[in-house]
Scaffold this active site. Structure first.
Site, PDB file in Angstrom:
ATOM      1  CG  HIS A  99      -0.359  -0.166   2.523  1.00 29.52           C
ATOM      2  ND1 HIS A  99       0.134  -1.387   2.961  1.00 29.52           N
ATOM      3  CD2 HIS A  99      -0.151   0.701   3.531  1.00 29.52           C
ATOM      4  CE1 HIS A  99       0.603  -1.255   4.190  1.00 29.52           C
ATOM      5  NE2 HIS A  99       0.453   0.008   4.558  1.00 29.52           N
ATOM      6  CG  HIS A 101       1.331   5.166   4.150  1.00 26.14           C
ATOM      7  ND1 HIS A 101       0.508   5.110   5.253  1.00 26.14           N
ATOM      8  CD2 HIS A 101       2.002   3.990   4.118  1.00 26.14           C
ATOM      9  CE1 HIS A 101       0.686   3.955   5.855  1.00 26.14           C
ATOM     10  NE2 HIS A 101       1.578   3.244   5.186  1.00 26.14           N
TER      11      HIS A 101
END
Length: 145
Positions: A99, A101
């Site tokens: 992922h 940020h």
């Protein structure tokens, strides 16, 4: 499912969704550094940078850039953004589904994201460069796992 992000993608776990398309989902972080801290995840599960296709990473960054632009023109009044991927446990990755940020920043905020950055030095930069060049040659030749 044991992966919380896969559960969110499947609709089995709650999330505040910012964007969704066929390949990616962007959602607000449940423990944000700043207002608008968003996570961009591919819907297809991969763990980290070692098993995520380059095209997937490029798509994550492209969506992250759009979200960063939105943070600047929105009521969040961001003056800039930090984009980060924590790759592996040693890099503080806590959810093992890759992922990105997107952390909106405002001038003068007190977030110490890069604390000490100006003071850090590598005592042997040339040796570090040699190590990385050799390893990149191995990666490019398909000799790395």
């Amino acid at each position: 499912m044991s992966c919380v992000f896969c559960s969110i993608v499947a609709g089995d776990a709650p999330a505040v969704r910012i964007h969704e398309d066929d390949e990616y989902l962007a959602l607000l972080d449940i423990r944000p550094f700043t207002a608008g801290h968003t996570l961009v995840i591919p819907k297809r599960h991969t763990v980290d940078l070692t098993d995520t296709p380059p095209a997937t990473l490029a798509g994550m960054v492209a969506l992250g850039q759009r979200i960063a632009k939105a943070a600047r023109i929105s009521g969040l009044h961001a003056d800039g953004n930090n984009l980060a991927i924590n790759d592996g446990r040693a890099a503080f990755q806590s959810v093992f589904h890759i992922h990105l940020h997107v952390v909106p920043r405002r001038s003068g905020d007190k977030l110490a994201f890069a604390k000490g950055m100006l003071l850090r030095r590598d005592p042997d930069r040339e040796r570090t460069a040699e190590l990385l060049r050799a390893a990149l040659a191995d990666v490019d030749a398909g000799r790395a796992d």
